[in-house]
Scaffold this motif. Structure first.
Motif, PDB file in Angstrom:
ATOM      1  N   GLY A 277      14.258  13.626 -11.841  1.00 40.43           N
ATOM      2  CA  GLY A 277      12.980  14.313 -11.990  1.00 40.43           C
ATOM      3  C   GLY A 277      12.030  14.038 -10.848  1.00 40.43           C
ATOM      4  O   GLY A 277      11.031  14.717 -10.681  1.00 40.43           O
ATOM      5  N   ASN A 278      12.330  13.022 -10.024  1.00 37.37           N
ATOM      6  CA  ASN A 278      11.503  12.690  -8.867  1.00 37.37           C
ATOM      7  C   ASN A 278      12.335  12.741  -7.594  1.00 37.37           C
ATOM      8  O   ASN A 278      13.533  12.435  -7.610  1.00 37.37           O
ATOM      9  N   ALA A 279      11.686  13.126  -6.490  1.00 33.15           N
ATOM     10  CA  ALA A 279      12.370  13.088  -5.206  1.00 33.15           C
ATOM     11  C   ALA A 279      12.571  11.634  -4.782  1.00 33.15           C
ATOM     12  O   ALA A 279      11.758  10.759  -5.092  1.00 33.15           O
ATOM     13  N   ARG A 280      13.664  11.368  -4.084  1.00 37.07           N
ATOM     14  CA  ARG A 280      13.997  10.013  -3.635  1.00 37.07           C
ATOM     15  C   ARG A 280      13.491   9.826  -2.210  1.00 37.07           C
ATOM     16  O   ARG A 280      13.820  10.607  -1.315  1.00 37.07           O
ATOM     17  N   ALA A 281      12.686   8.785  -2.025  1.00 37.64           N
ATOM     18  CA  ALA A 281      12.015   8.592  -0.734  1.00 37.64           C
ATOM     19  C   ALA A 281      12.412   7.283  -0.075  1.00 37.64           C
ATOM     20  O   ALA A 281      12.610   6.264  -0.746  1.00 37.64           O
ATOM     21  N   ILE A 282      12.517   7.324   1.245  1.00 38.07           N
ATOM     22  CA  ILE A 282      12.657   6.116   2.060  1.00 38.07           C
ATOM     23  C   ILE A 282      11.372   5.950   2.856  1.00 38.07           C
ATOM     24  O   ILE A 282      10.908   6.892   3.511  1.00 38.07           O
ATOM     25  N   LEU A 283      10.774   4.769   2.763  1.00 41.12           N
ATOM     26  CA  LEU A 283       9.554   4.471   3.500  1.00 41.12           C
ATOM     27  C   LEU A 283       9.910   3.886   4.849  1.00 41.12           C
ATOM     28  O   LEU A 283      10.804   3.034   4.950  1.00 41.12           O
ATOM     29  N   VAL A 284       9.207   4.329   5.889  1.00 45.63           N
ATOM     30  CA  VAL A 284       9.424   3.811   7.235  1.00 45.63           C
ATOM     31  C   VAL A 284       8.104   3.266   7.771  1.00 45.63           C
ATOM     32  O   VAL A 284       7.118   3.997   7.851  1.00 45.63           O
ATOM     33  N   GLY A 285       8.095   1.989   8.091  1.00 45.16           N
ATOM     34  CA  GLY A 285       6.895   1.362   8.626  1.00 45.16           C
ATOM     35  C   GLY A 285       7.078   0.979  10.081  1.00 45.16           C
ATOM     36  O   GLY A 285       8.016   0.256  10.424  1.00 45.16           O
TER      37      GLY A 285
ATOM     38  N   MET B 177      -0.616  -4.311  14.177  1.00 47.29           N
ATOM     39  CA  MET B 177      -1.181  -5.067  13.058  1.00 47.29           C
ATOM     40  C   MET B 177      -0.619  -6.490  13.006  1.00 47.29           C
ATOM     41  O   MET B 177       0.475  -6.754  13.495  1.00 47.29           O
ATOM     42  N   SER B 178      -1.393  -7.365  12.339  1.00 50.37           N
ATOM     43  CA  SER B 178      -0.834  -8.667  11.999  1.00 50.37           C
ATOM     44  C   SER B 178       0.234  -8.436  10.942  1.00 50.37           C
ATOM     45  O   SER B 178       0.232  -7.422  10.252  1.00 50.37           O
ATOM     46  N   GLU B 179       1.153  -9.390  10.806  1.00 49.22           N
ATOM     47  CA  GLU B 179       2.231  -9.242   9.828  1.00 49.22           C
ATOM     48  C   GLU B 179       1.677  -9.115   8.417  1.00 49.22           C
ATOM     49  O   GLU B 179       2.161  -8.314   7.605  1.00 49.22           O
ATOM     50  N   GLU B 180       0.610  -9.872   8.122  1.00 46.01           N
ATOM     51  CA  GLU B 180       0.013  -9.842   6.781  1.00 46.01           C
ATOM     52  C   GLU B 180      -0.569  -8.463   6.481  1.00 46.01           C
ATOM     53  O   GLU B 180      -0.329  -7.889   5.408  1.00 46.01           O
ATOM     54  N   ARG B 181      -1.325  -7.917   7.436  1.00 47.53           N
ATOM     55  CA  ARG B 181      -1.928  -6.607   7.214  1.00 47.53           C
ATOM     56  C   ARG B 181      -0.855  -5.520   7.151  1.00 47.53           C
ATOM     57  O   ARG B 181      -0.974  -4.569   6.372  1.00 47.53           O
ATOM     58  N   PHE B 182       0.183  -5.664   7.946  1.00 47.06           N
ATOM     59  CA  PHE B 182       1.257  -4.665   7.935  1.00 47.06           C
ATOM     60  C   PHE B 182       1.953  -4.637   6.575  1.00 47.06           C
ATOM     61  O   PHE B 182       2.231  -3.566   6.036  1.00 47.06           O
ATOM     62  N   GLN B 183       2.192  -5.810   6.009  1.00 42.84           N
ATOM     63  CA  GLN B 183       2.829  -5.866   4.693  1.00 42.84           C
ATOM     64  C   GLN B 183       1.934  -5.240   3.625  1.00 42.84           C
ATOM     65  O   GLN B 183       2.417  -4.568   2.706  1.00 42.84           O
ATOM     66  N   ARG B 184       0.622  -5.468   3.748  1.00 40.36           N
ATOM     67  CA  ARG B 184      -0.320  -4.833   2.823  1.00 40.36           C
ATOM     68  C   ARG B 184      -0.243  -3.316   2.922  1.00 40.36           C
ATOM     69  O   ARG B 184      -0.246  -2.609   1.918  1.00 40.36           O
ATOM     70  N   SER B 185      -0.180  -2.825   4.158  1.00 41.02           N
ATOM     71  CA  SER B 185      -0.137  -1.371   4.347  1.00 41.02           C
ATOM     72  C   SER B 185       1.139  -0.775   3.787  1.00 41.02           C
ATOM     73  O   SER B 185       1.131   0.335   3.247  1.00 41.02           O
ATOM     74  N   MET B 186       2.252  -1.511   3.870  1.00 39.92           N
ATOM     75  CA  MET B 186       3.517  -1.008   3.328  1.00 39.92           C
ATOM     76  C   MET B 186       3.496  -1.016   1.793  1.00 39.92           C
ATOM     77  O   MET B 186       4.032  -0.104   1.153  1.00 39.92           O
ATOM     78  N   THR B 187       2.871  -2.029   1.211  1.00 38.24           N
ATOM     79  CA  THR B 187       2.732  -2.065  -0.251  1.00 38.24           C
ATOM     80  C   THR B 187       1.891  -0.883  -0.722  1.00 38.24           C
ATOM     81  O   THR B 187       2.209  -0.225  -1.713  1.00 38.24           O
ATOM     82  N   GLU B 188       0.822  -0.614   0.025  1.00 40.63           N
ATOM     83  CA  GLU B 188      -0.038   0.513  -0.325  1.00 40.63           C
ATOM     84  C   GLU B 188       0.692   1.843  -0.137  1.00 40.63           C
ATOM     85  O   GLU B 188       0.516   2.774  -0.929  1.00 40.63           O
TER      86      GLU B 188
ATOM     87  N   LYS C  70       3.826   2.344  -0.573  1.00 36.44           N
ATOM     88  CA  LYS C  70       4.704   2.463  -1.749  1.00 36.44           C
ATOM     89  C   LYS C  70       3.902   2.958  -2.959  1.00 36.44           C
ATOM     90  O   LYS C  70       4.363   3.834  -3.704  1.00 36.44           O
ATOM     91  N   ASP C  71       2.693   2.411  -3.143  1.00 38.25           N
ATOM     92  CA  ASP C  71       1.847   2.857  -4.252  1.00 38.25           C
ATOM     93  C   ASP C  71       1.463   4.325  -4.093  1.00 38.25           C
ATOM     94  O   ASP C  71       1.416   5.076  -5.076  1.00 38.25           O
TER      95      ASP C  71
ATOM     96  N   ASN D 201       4.557  10.830  -7.256  1.00 36.20           N
ATOM     97  CA  ASN D 201       5.783  11.046  -8.050  1.00 36.20           C
ATOM     98  C   ASN D 201       7.056  10.986  -7.211  1.00 36.20           C
ATOM     99  O   ASN D 201       8.029  11.692  -7.481  1.00 36.20           O
ATOM    100  N   LEU D 202       7.059  10.137  -6.211  1.00 35.61           N
ATOM    101  CA  LEU D 202       8.268   9.904  -5.426  1.00 35.61           C
ATOM    102  C   LEU D 202       8.944   8.632  -5.926  1.00 35.61           C
ATOM    103  O   LEU D 202       8.280   7.657  -6.268  1.00 35.61           O
ATOM    104  N   GLU D 203      10.261   8.629  -5.941  1.00 35.75           N
ATOM    105  CA  GLU D 203      11.032   7.445  -6.303  1.00 35.75           C
ATOM    106  C   GLU D 203      11.434   6.736  -5.009  1.00 35.75           C
ATOM    107  O   GLU D 203      12.260   7.237  -4.242  1.00 35.75           O
ATOM    108  N   VAL D 204      10.826   5.592  -4.758  1.00 37.48           N
ATOM    109  CA  VAL D 204      11.105   4.855  -3.511  1.00 37.48           C
ATOM    110  C   VAL D 204      12.441   4.141  -3.658  1.00 37.48           C
ATOM    111  O   VAL D 204      12.608   3.258  -4.505  1.00 37.48           O
TER     112      VAL D 204
END
Length: 438
Positions: free
Chosen positions: A12-20, A25-36, A38-39, A45-48
């Protein structure tokens, strides 16, 4: 802009691959941006089904990422049976075209993803117009970027005279699409101008009423709508349920600005506005499109900045909100910092509610700290209060009635020329009724 992907018939949802692609960015900020990211994908309605990241020393003009990483993503697409690739960085039209060709799969960037979310969330006529305008402005340069490639594919006649009839069929369609989009943007601009005039009229009535105006602002999903609904539940009267706004634990659950009157016992009544949530690097087209909606914030007496204290990145979210408020011209309005969801935050050692200076630690969902918040609003309003004497002519009883509803009148004296009163009121009210001051 329409749907950007095909729905997976099995889930029912499209399957997505995230590319960062981490450019600087600092590693900490980059990880935050990737978490966001994903959200955001899940809010759309994408299935990561996978995430690929790369530290990019020098961005590739044609694809952003290197050829080796492209091969890695192609393998992920095959293994995970992905329908769409979502990039953390804004991609140029050339990069999107090259990446889609390489992957043979839909590619979208963070801006496009946010626009898609806004499109699905828009409910009122105004927000739908604003989102459509933002989407078309996003699409227009991408069409322009495709023209050169289509020209090479289709060819042009008569020495490239530039006449529409001489262009290749592919370029003809792009040119026609471009003209259609430009025409539609112009139509939307006129429609939004009419809507803005209506909003300005409504805002003028609220301003002239002298009623205190308070706006909820903050990062998306911090709990602004939850706080408004809790205030309505307690003080909204018999039709409180009808007045409530949509709330859900997701990014950008609501887009439309909603204004409700809060009339709590032993407190001055006020108008409370719930506004669209902010986010890091909110697409410029959206800030521009929602300018008239966000203008509501500029006319507030106090801002309630709602912060999700349970989010480890809440300090970064504070910075984003401060930056956005300055950008829309609301950086100088008194702010109460509402640290919300403290009841579910890790390592909290204080008993709730906890008030310190211009901050309150509370839980809107549990209703913990509501009365203390109202007290803090009163304190903040009093710090910006003006005390003065006014003389109101008897022929202008409406002014006296308005001040009775919006100010504190501590002394009244009836003179031949009018009613003399001693008033404690907001600076806005003092300015509005300056000509009556004595």
């Amino acid at each position: 802009m329409g749907t950007i992907y095909e729905t997976n018939p099995n889930t029912g949802n499209a399957r997505a691959i995230l590319v960062g692609a981490n450019l600087s960015m600092s590693e900490e900020r980059f990880q935050r941006s990737m978490t966001e990211l994903k959200d955001l994908a899940e809010a759309c309605n994408l299935e990561v089904v996978g995430t690929v990241t790369q530290l990019v020393q020098s961005a590739d003009h044609g694809t952003l990422i290197g050829s080796g990483k492209i091969e890695e993503i192609k393998n992920e697409i095959y293994v995970k049976d992905a329908d769409i690739i979502v990039f953390s960085e804004t991609l140029s039209p050339l990069q999107i075209r090259n990446l889609e060709k390489a992957f043979d799969t839909e590619v979208i960037d963070r801006t496009g993803l946010i626009l898609q979310i806004f499109s699905s969330r828009a409910r009122t006529r105004e927000s739908k117009l604003q989102v459509e305008s933002a989407q078309l402005q996003y699409m227009l340069p991408r069409l322009a970027g495709m023209r050169a490639e289509l020209s090479r594919q289709g060819g042009g006649g008569q020495g490239g005279s530039g006449r529409l009839s001489n262009k290749g069929s592919g370029e003809k369609k792009i040119e026609l699409d471009r003209r259609h989009i430009e025409k539609r943007i112009s139509e939307l601009r006129k429609e939004l101008e009419n809507v803005e005039r209506e909003r300005t009229t409504q805002r003028g009535k609220r301003i002239n009423s002298g009623m205190i105006k308070i706006s909820l602002v903050g990062y998306t999903n911090a709990g602004k709508s939850t706080l408004m609904n809790k205030l309505l539940e307690i003080y909204g009267g018999e039709d409180a349920e009808e007045k409530k706004v949509f709330e859900k634990d997701m990014l950008f659950a609501t887009l439309d600005t909603t204004v409700r009157k809060i009339n709590a016992p032993n407190h001055r009544p006020f108008l409370l506005s719930d506004t669209v949530g902010f986010i890091d690097e909110l697409p410029h087209t959206l800030v521009k499109a929602f300018r008239s909606t966000l203008d509501e914030v500029k006319y507030s007496d106090v801002l309630l900045e709602v912060i999700d204290y349970s989010d480890p990145d809440y300090k970064a979210h504070l910075d984003v909100t401060t930056k956005t408020l300055a950008e829309i011209g609301a950086g100088d309005i008194p702010i109460i910092y509402v640290y919300n969801k403290v009841d579910i935050a890790d390592g909290v050692m204080v008993e709730l509610p906890f008030v310190r200076d211009d901050s309150i630690y509370m839980s809107a969902k549990q209703g913990i700290g509501i009365e203390e918040l109202l007290d803090l609003i009163e304190t903040t309003l009093k710090s910006g209060t003006v005390e003065c004497d006014m003389l109101i002519p008897y022929s202008e009883g409406g002014v006296l009635a308005a001040l009775n509803n919006t100010a504190i009148i501590s002394n009244t004296e009836y003179l031949p020329e009018g009613t003399k009163i001693h008033v404690s009121c907001s600076k806005a009210n003092a300015g509005r009724y300056e000509k009556y001051m004595i």
